[in-house]
Design a protein around this motif. Structure first.
Motif, PDB file in Angstrom:
ATOM      1  N   ALA A   1       0.826  -1.212   0.000  1.00  0.00           N
ATOM      2  CA  ALA A   1       0.000   0.000   0.000  1.00  0.00           C
ATOM      3  C   ALA A   1       0.858   1.260   0.000  1.00  0.00           C
ATOM      4  CB  ALA A   1      -0.936  -0.013   1.205  1.00  0.00           C
ATOM      5  N   ARG A   2       2.017   1.194   0.656  1.00  0.00           N
ATOM      6  CA  ARG A   2       2.914   2.361   0.713  1.00  0.00           C
ATOM      7  C   ARG A   2       3.611   2.598  -0.630  1.00  0.00           C
ATOM      8  NH1 ARG A   2       8.122   3.795   1.578  1.00  0.00           N
ATOM      9  NH2 ARG A   2       8.855   1.644   1.543  1.00  0.00           N
ATOM     10  N   ARG A   3       3.972   1.523  -1.316  1.00  0.00           N
ATOM     11  CA  ARG A   3       4.761   1.640  -2.534  1.00  0.00           C
ATOM     12  C   ARG A   3       3.925   1.743  -3.816  1.00  0.00           C
ATOM     13  NH1 ARG A   3       9.979  -2.375  -2.321  1.00  0.00           N
ATOM     14  NH2 ARG A   3      10.540  -2.130  -0.128  1.00  0.00           N
ATOM     15  N   CYS A   4       2.690   1.296  -3.757  1.00  0.00           N
ATOM     16  CA  CYS A   4       1.921   1.074  -4.986  1.00  0.00           C
ATOM     17  C   CYS A   4       0.477   1.523  -4.800  1.00  0.00           C
ATOM     18  CB  CYS A   4       1.998  -0.416  -5.342  1.00  0.00           C
ATOM     19  SG  CYS A   4       1.123  -0.899  -6.823  1.00  0.00           S
ATOM     20  N   SER A   5      -0.139   1.961  -5.877  1.00  0.00           N
ATOM     21  CA  SER A   5      -1.536   2.388  -5.818  1.00  0.00           C
ATOM     22  C   SER A   5      -2.496   1.274  -6.229  1.00  0.00           C
ATOM     23  CB  SER A   5      -1.753   3.600  -6.728  1.00  0.00           C
ATOM     24  OG  SER A   5      -1.451   3.269  -8.075  1.00  0.00           O
ATOM     25  N   CYS A   6      -1.988   0.052  -6.309  1.00  0.00           N
ATOM     26  CA  CYS A   6      -2.817  -1.065  -6.758  1.00  0.00           C
ATOM     27  C   CYS A   6      -3.796  -1.505  -5.674  1.00  0.00           C
ATOM     28  CB  CYS A   6      -1.940  -2.254  -7.159  1.00  0.00           C
ATOM     29  SG  CYS A   6      -1.127  -3.083  -5.765  1.00  0.00           S
ATOM     30  N   GLY A   7      -4.808  -2.294  -6.073  1.00  0.00           N
ATOM     31  CA  GLY A   7      -5.701  -2.894  -5.106  1.00  0.00           C
ATOM     32  C   GLY A   7      -5.023  -4.052  -4.394  1.00  0.00           C
ATOM     33  N   VAL A   8      -5.493  -4.398  -3.206  1.00  0.00           N
ATOM     34  CA  VAL A   8      -4.945  -5.522  -2.442  1.00  0.00           C
ATOM     35  C   VAL A   8      -6.086  -6.385  -1.918  1.00  0.00           C
ATOM     36  CG1 VAL A   8      -3.585  -6.242  -0.443  1.00  0.00           C
ATOM     37  CG2 VAL A   8      -2.901  -4.209  -1.746  1.00  0.00           C
ATOM     38  N   LEU A   9      -6.042  -7.669  -2.253  1.00  0.00           N
ATOM     39  CA  LEU A   9      -7.000  -8.631  -1.734  1.00  0.00           C
ATOM     40  C   LEU A   9      -6.239  -9.632  -0.872  1.00  0.00           C
ATOM     41  CD1 LEU A   9      -9.911 -10.376  -3.567  1.00  0.00           C
ATOM     42  CD2 LEU A   9      -8.347 -11.712  -2.171  1.00  0.00           C
ATOM     43  N   VAL A  10      -6.627  -9.778   0.384  1.00  0.00           N
ATOM     44  CA  VAL A  10      -5.978 -10.719   1.297  1.00  0.00           C
ATOM     45  C   VAL A  10      -6.669 -12.075   1.174  1.00  0.00           C
ATOM     46  CG1 VAL A  10      -5.486 -11.270   3.714  1.00  0.00           C
ATOM     47  CG2 VAL A  10      -5.264  -8.905   2.879  1.00  0.00           C
TER      48      VAL A  10
END
Length: 238
Positions: free
Chosen positions: A73-82
């Motif tokens: 989240a800090r490095r990238c503006s992509c979505g994240v699904l856990v």
């Protein structure tokens, strides 16, 4: 007109069978996909190219999954699904507050996972397979402009040049992902490209002769030795 590139998903999962299942489901629905068995591998890859979404397992061998979610989240503006076997509410809350967009507990239904991926990309404005793409036609960069539908390149002084379809395809690939290193395969839109295939180098050489004041010392399309090429300019779409 050049087709929109498939949304790129990174799968961070140390269980090879789960990684294979997730990758197959994503590719079956038209996504591009890369898999990583640990956190360090995906963090290195983020320096080269940023995906549209990351699917992250919390139980990784080299680092805490929560820490990886925060770092992505800090490095990238992509979505994240856990995607994890941890079903406790506290883990869900920590993951979502740490930068995750959604949380899926194993075992999972592959089609539901794909639906959740689509939902995240839709909320973030990315184009997923099966979703109507944004109709982006004109791009402005470094004083130049490109009409993607007409293959028309306009110079800062107003001079217009009609590009070939292949040149337009490569230039649009750069414009879609400025300031990111793109491999020869990504620029050609092909997988398993032969090392002897120099088609992309020829196309880039032609573009440089049109765009650069000095094609031997390019300022717009830069070579990143051992990795690929990068567009070093801000892009504005209309």
């Amino acid at each position: 007109m050049v087709e929109a590139a498939a949304a790129l998903v990174y799968v961070v999962e140390d269980d090879p069978e789960v990684a294979r299942l997730v990758s197959l489901a994503l590719r079956d629905f038209g996504f591009a996909c890369e898999t990583f068995g640990d956190g360090a591998g995906v963090l290195r890859r983020l320096q080269m190219e940023q995906p549209d979404l990351c699917i992250v397992d919390l139980g990784l061998p080299d680092m805490d999954g929560m820490e990886l979610v925060r770092e992505i989240a800090r490095r990238c503006s992509c979505g994240v699904l856990v995607l994890t076997g941890r079903g406790h509410t506290v883990d869900r809350v920590m993951a979502l507050e740490g930068g995750g967009d959604d949380y899926v507990v194993k075992p999972f239904e592959p089609r539901e996972l794909v639906a959740r991926v689509r939902s995240i990309l839709r909320r973030r404005g990315a184009v997923a397979p099966g979703m109507a793409p944004l109709q982006r036609r004109h791009a402005r960069f470094a004083g130049w402009s490109l009409d993607c539908a007409a293959n028309l390149l306009r110079a800062p002084d107003g001079t217009e040049t009609l590009l070939g379809t292949a040149e337009t395809q490569v230039l649009r690939a750069f414009l879609e992902r400025p300031h990111q290193i793109l491999t020869r395969e990504q620029l050609m839109g092909a997988r398993d490209l032969s090392p002897l295939d120099r088609s992309i180098d020829v196309r880039i050489s032609r573009l440089r002769r049109k765009l650069e004041g000095d094609a031997q010392n390019p300022k717009i399309i830069k070579t990143v030795y051992g990795a690929g090429y990068m567009l070093a300019a801000a892009v504005e779409w209309t």
